[in-house]
Design an enzyme around this catalytic site. Structure first.
Site, PDB file in Angstrom:
ATOM      1  N   ILE A 217       0.826  -1.210   0.000  1.00  0.00           N
ATOM      2  CA  ILE A 217       0.000   0.000   0.000  1.00  0.00           C
ATOM      3  C   ILE A 217       0.861   1.261   0.000  1.00  0.00           C
ATOM      4  O   ILE A 217       0.545   2.238  -0.667  1.00  0.00           O
ATOM      5  CB  ILE A 217      -0.965  -0.024   1.206  1.00  0.00           C
ATOM      6  N   ASP A 236      11.084   4.259   4.988  1.00  0.00           N
ATOM      7  CA  ASP A 236      10.919   2.896   5.500  1.00  0.00           C
ATOM      8  C   ASP A 236      12.159   2.542   6.310  1.00  0.00           C
ATOM      9  O   ASP A 236      13.126   3.307   6.361  1.00  0.00           O
ATOM     10  CB  ASP A 236      10.695   1.903   4.356  1.00  0.00           C
ATOM     11  N   ASP A 259      14.079   4.098  11.187  1.00  0.00           N
ATOM     12  CA  ASP A 259      13.261   3.256  12.058  1.00  0.00           C
ATOM     13  C   ASP A 259      12.457   4.181  12.965  1.00  0.00           C
ATOM     14  O   ASP A 259      13.018   4.853  13.844  1.00  0.00           O
ATOM     15  CB  ASP A 259      14.162   2.332  12.885  1.00  0.00           C
ATOM     16  N   LYS A 290      -0.832 -13.456  17.631  1.00  0.00           N
ATOM     17  CA  LYS A 290      -1.017 -14.536  18.600  1.00  0.00           C
ATOM     18  C   LYS A 290      -2.320 -14.226  19.333  1.00  0.00           C
ATOM     19  O   LYS A 290      -2.710 -13.059  19.470  1.00  0.00           O
ATOM     20  CB  LYS A 290       0.122 -14.593  19.625  1.00  0.00           C
ATOM     21  N   TYR A 348      -2.904  -5.843  17.123  1.00  0.00           N
ATOM     22  CA  TYR A 348      -3.090  -5.128  15.855  1.00  0.00           C
ATOM     23  C   TYR A 348      -4.416  -4.356  15.854  1.00  0.00           C
ATOM     24  O   TYR A 348      -4.464  -3.169  15.490  1.00  0.00           O
ATOM     25  CB  TYR A 348      -3.057  -6.133  14.709  1.00  0.00           C
ATOM     26  N   THR A 383      -2.110  -8.103  -1.425  1.00  0.00           N
ATOM     27  CA  THR A 383      -0.710  -7.751  -1.197  1.00  0.00           C
ATOM     28  C   THR A 383       0.085  -9.026  -0.966  1.00  0.00           C
ATOM     29  O   THR A 383      -0.478 -10.124  -0.861  1.00  0.00           O
ATOM     30  CB  THR A 383      -0.556  -6.832   0.031  1.00  0.00           C
TER      31      THR A 383
END
Length: 442
Positions: A217, A236, A259, A290, A348, A383
């Site tokens: 994206i 990035d 970063d 998880k 997330y 993606t």
């Protein structure tokens, strides 16, 4: 990996099989083509008695070169249906929606558009008017699921005084740029905006920073914003340096390896952006999946830091130091996981819901500085990450939406570009799902 089922379903043999067996039927979506007209056919424009938007909309559409009709004709086919519902002040007035849409529901061309315009319930003058205006959401979302053939449906709540600010949003919703956006509620505020000198290159002269720009994206967003005239700074992590350089070279922009979780990242970014920036796209994100019971603290902390906290830190330094000023645009990337939640992705989903909170809480604060803040919430997008999903989950993600297919990175990028446009100056505090009207979430 491409969508082989969609390719088969659109073949001569596939169409026959799909129809006979009643299988999901993914249509060919109309996406942006600079040589194509804004709509595939004329626009039918209707209005409830007393509506305040029909005349301004007719004038706006006239500037785009779209043919506009005020009355349905037998046998006519339309590229879009637009209805001004601002004159509906009670539930009895909702009958006007049936009277307009019922006779022409089968008259919309494939990949056509349906747009209903109303007044935000919180801005209505009475409880009955607010009730009727809220009812519009049910109509629009139902149309998006009923009409099929790649037809999208949207509701635009336009504040009194926002009539002239509507053009950027109308252009986006009518065009192929909104191919994978449907069933959405968009708020356009009051106020004047400066229209781009060239709607084909609305970001000419602007500088756009895109995080997580090396692939997916982020890379698509770099291409679209560059196409629209922006000078792109592609950011990035150093580990993605080769891919990042490739994207930056492709769009003739600049690559910045950084970063964002490093303690000195905001200071280093501010030092790099000495000339300021006009558009900031927070696309950088990671997953560390998880179930919550099995998740270690490192997985939780890293996802929240990259996906949410880094956005807050960057926004703070850019705003406080005036590196993004009047007319600035901030766009976050959320997810339908932040709306509906997702098993095994509590970290997330929390981070992406936080992006929505950042947009909603930040909009009124940043408005005083002339800065807008919005977010896109992608659904299933084709993606490299989704290509690695188990096949059954991948197919479920593709088919469980009104388009019966996954979206493309460019679909998210086009929505970001609309938020970034100078013409979208009164569009703030919005979270728009780019999910083909997914069955998941609200």
């Amino acid at each position: 990996m491409g969508d082989r089922y969609a390719s088969f379903a659109n073949s001569d043999l596939g169409r026959t099989v799909v129809r006979r067996l009643g299988l999901p039927d993914p249509p060919r979506l109309r996406r942006h083509d600079p040589s194509a007209p804004l709509t595939p056919g004329p626009v039918l424009l209707g209005a409830a008695s007393g509506g305040r938007l029909a005349c301004p909309v007719r004038e706006l559409l006239g500037r785009t070169g779209v043919d506009v009709s005020g009355a349905a004709e037998d046998g006519a086919r339309y590229g879009a249906l637009i209805f001004d519902a601002t004159g509906i002040v009670d539930s009895a007035g909702l009958r006007a929606l049936y009277d307009f849409f019922h006779p022409v529901a089968r008259s919309v061309l494939g990949s056509g558009r349906v747009i209903v315009l109303g007044t935000a319930p919180e801005a209505c003058g009475s409880p009955r008017e607010a009730t009727a205006q809220r009812a519009l959401e049910g109509l629009v979302r139902s149309i998006g699921k009923e009409f099929g053939r790649g037809i999208t449906a949207q509701l635009g709540y336009v504040a009194p005084g926002g009539e002239e600010a509507l053009e950027s949003t109308l252009r986006f919703l009518l065009s192929g740029r909104s191919a994978y956006v449907s069933g959405q509620v968009i708020r356009v505020g009051a106020g004047a905006v400066t229209a781009p000198a060239d709607w084909a290159r609305p970001l000419a002269g602007k500088v756009a920073l895109i995080t997580g720009a090396a692939r997916g994206i982020g890379a698509a967003t770099a291409r679209v914003l560059a196409r629209d005239g922006a000078e792109v700074i592609a950011l990035d992590v150093p580990a993605a340096g080769d891919d990042l350089a490739g994207v930056a070279n492709e769009v003739r922009g600049r690559a910045l390896q950084l970063d964002l979780t490093a303690p000195d990242a905001p200071e280093r970014l501010a030092a790099y952006l000495t000339g300021g920036v006009d558009v900031v796209v927070h696309n950088a994100g990671i997953t560390r999946d998880k179930t919550l019971a099995r998740m270690d603290a490192a997985r939780w902390d890293s996802v929240l830091d990259v996906n949410l906290s880094s956005q807050e830190r960057i926004n703070d330094v850019l705003v406080e130091r005036g590196l993004i000023g009047d007319g600035g645009r901030i766009v976050g990337v959320s997810s339908i996981a932040g709306i509906a939640g997702n098993r095994g992705q509590a970290n997330y989903a929390t981070s992406k819901a936080g992006v929505i909170g950042l947009v909603r809480s930040g909009a009124p604060v940043l408005a005083d500085r002339g800065i807008t803040i919005n977010a896109v919430a992608p659904g299933f997008i084709e993606t490299a990450m989704t290509a690695r999903m188990p096949v059954l989950l991948r197919e479920a993600g593709r088919r469980m939406n009104s388009m019966a297919q996954g979206g493309l990175p460019v679909d998210v990028a086009e929505t970001v570009a609309w938020f970034a446009s100078p013409g979208s100056g009164t569009v703030s505090g919005n979270v728009v799902r780019v999910c083909g009207q997914s069955l998941l979430g609200a």
